[in-house]
Design a protein around this motif. Structure first.
Motif, mmCIF file in Angstrom:
data_model
loop_
_atom_site.group_PDB
_atom_site.id
_atom_site.type_symbol
_atom_site.label_atom_id
_atom_site.label_comp_id
_atom_site.label_asym_id
_atom_site.label_seq_id
_atom_site.Cartn_x
_atom_site.Cartn_y
_atom_site.Cartn_z
ATOM 1 N N GLN A 1 0.840 -1.197 0.000
ATOM 2 C CA GLN A 1 0.000 0.000 0.000
ATOM 3 C C GLN A 1 0.869 1.239 0.000
ATOM 4 O O GLN A 1 2.032 1.183 0.382
ATOM 5 N N ASN B 1 -4.216 0.057 -0.804
ATOM 6 C CA ASN B 1 -3.953 -1.384 -0.864
ATOM 7 C C ASN B 1 -4.781 -2.006 -1.999
ATOM 8 O O ASN B 1 -5.553 -2.941 -1.793
ATOM 9 N N ALA B 2 -4.670 -1.427 -3.187
ATOM 10 C CA ALA B 2 -5.527 -1.854 -4.285
ATOM 11 C C ALA B 2 -4.787 -2.045 -5.606
ATOM 12 O O ALA B 2 -5.188 -2.871 -6.424
HETATM 13 P P1 AMP Z 1 -2.046 1.706 -3.277
HETATM 14 O O1 AMP Z 1 -2.883 0.640 -3.938
HETATM 15 O O2 AMP Z 1 -2.379 3.083 -3.738
HETATM 16 O O3 AMP Z 1 -2.082 1.580 -1.757
HETATM 17 O O4 AMP Z 1 -0.529 1.481 -3.740
HETATM 18 C C1 AMP Z 1 0.075 0.199 -3.726
HETATM 19 C C2 AMP Z 1 1.335 0.203 -4.566
HETATM 20 O O5 AMP Z 1 1.009 0.515 -5.930
HETATM 21 C C3 AMP Z 1 2.401 1.220 -4.190
HETATM 22 O O6 AMP Z 1 3.219 0.766 -3.124
HETATM 23 C C4 AMP Z 1 3.192 1.310 -5.514
HETATM 24 O O7 AMP Z 1 4.040 0.179 -5.674
HETATM 25 C C5 AMP Z 1 2.070 1.236 -6.542
HETATM 26 N N1 AMP Z 1 1.593 2.610 -6.887
HETATM 27 C C6 AMP Z 1 0.456 3.221 -6.470
HETATM 28 N N2 AMP Z 1 0.376 4.478 -6.988
HETATM 29 C C7 AMP Z 1 1.499 4.668 -7.731
HETATM 30 C C8 AMP Z 1 2.031 5.739 -8.513
HETATM 31 N N3 AMP Z 1 1.387 6.908 -8.640
HETATM 32 N N4 AMP Z 1 3.216 5.555 -9.127
HETATM 33 C C9 AMP Z 1 3.887 4.385 -9.018
HETATM 34 N N5 AMP Z 1 3.452 3.346 -8.294
HETATM 35 C C10 AMP Z 1 2.273 3.464 -7.662
#
Ligand code: AMP
Length: 254
Positions: free
Chosen positions: A124, A131-132
């Motif tokens: 996440q 976490n998606a």
């Molecule tokens: P999230 O689902 O937003 O909690 O993010 C989970 C993972 O997705 C992060 O740890 C990154 O590895 C990747 N991720 C999310 N947003 C970005 C972004 N803007 N640029 C690059 N990787 C991203």
């Protein structure tokens, strides 16, 4: 083996988040931004796969690519990953809030051209705690996924991944290519050394746009309100166990 690691630029984890006075979001002006800690763990693991270490054979990976999606300043986040040991970077330049589904679609477009064997993401991002993204990317690619990894063992065209689940640890085998997301205990990322920070300045970063990748990043979600958590009520010290039991009875715990 080629490993792709998406790295997000987020508010530094040491800073306290402030909510904007109109409740429209979090105030990020003039605050230090850093690589998301779970993404740093993902880069460290990928670099260990190339260098040998953390139980991986040397050259288990032969190329590590860091990709970040966001404003121009995400170059710094990519440079950080390059200083840890990634070989090259890709910046997808985009302004504003980019939702996990848009990020996953952009990453899918990059996977389609780069054809990595493994994508390692953070479990996440500590800004929105979504976490998606990893799960959505796995669904879009129709690849197996192993989330919350605390250990990765590569063997042939499979990865054995130990996952941190509610009841303890679960080990699953996934066929490559696959998506893995990192948990906190997977490894302890190194501090980038000064020579490696200097070397990272010379490593290539390719810049792309969502339009070039054919992805519409228009937001689908609307933030209704952002609020500070409620203030904690004052605590009280008790002198004896009997007094504590009395207080707990008063509070209806017993
Ligand atoms: P999230 O689902 O937003 O909690 O993010 C989970 C993972 O997705 C992060 O740890 C990154 O590895 C990747 N991720 C999310 N947003 C970005 C972004 N803007 N640029 C690059 N990787 C991203």
């Amino acid at each position: 083996m080629k490993v792709l690691v998406p790295v997000k630029r987020v508010l530094d984890y040491n800073l306290k988040v402030r909510v904007k006075s109109d409740g429209s979001g979090v105030d990020l002006s003039n605050l230090k931004m850093s690589i998301n800690p779970f993404c740093e763990i993902a880069i460290e693991e990928a670099v260990r796969m190339r260098e040998g270490g953390g139980g991986h054979a040397k050259d288990a990976a032969n190329e590590v690519i860091a990709v970040s999606i966001g404003p121009e300043q995400c170059q710094e986040t990519i440079r950080n990953a390059l200083a840890i040991g990634a070989d090259r970077g890709i910046l997808v330049k985009a302004e504003g809030e980019i939702e996990p589904l848009a990020v996953a679609k952009l990453l899918k477009a990059i996977v389609d051209t780069e054809k990595p064997d493994l994508v390692i993401l953070g479990k996440q991002a500590i800004d929105d705690d979504n976490n998606a993204t990893g799960q959505m990317l796995a669904a879009l690619l129709d690849w197996p996924q192993a989330t919350f990894a605390s250990k990765i063992v590569l063997h042939g065209d499979k990865a054995s991944v130990t996952r941190e689940v509610d009841g303890g640890l679960q080990t699953i085998d996934v066929a490559l290519p696959a998506i893995i997301t990192t948990d906190l205990r997977l490894n302890e990322p190194r501090y980038a050394s000064l020579p490696n920070i200097m070397k990272a300045k010379k490593k290539p970063i390719d810049v792309k746009t969502p339009a070039e990748l054919g992805v519409d990043i228009a937001p689908r979600l609307k933030v209704v309100k952002t609020a500070e958590p409620p203030k904690r009520q004052g605590g009280a010290k008790v002198k004896t166990a009997a007094e504590l039991v009395g207080k707990l009875k008063e509070a209806g715990v017993f």
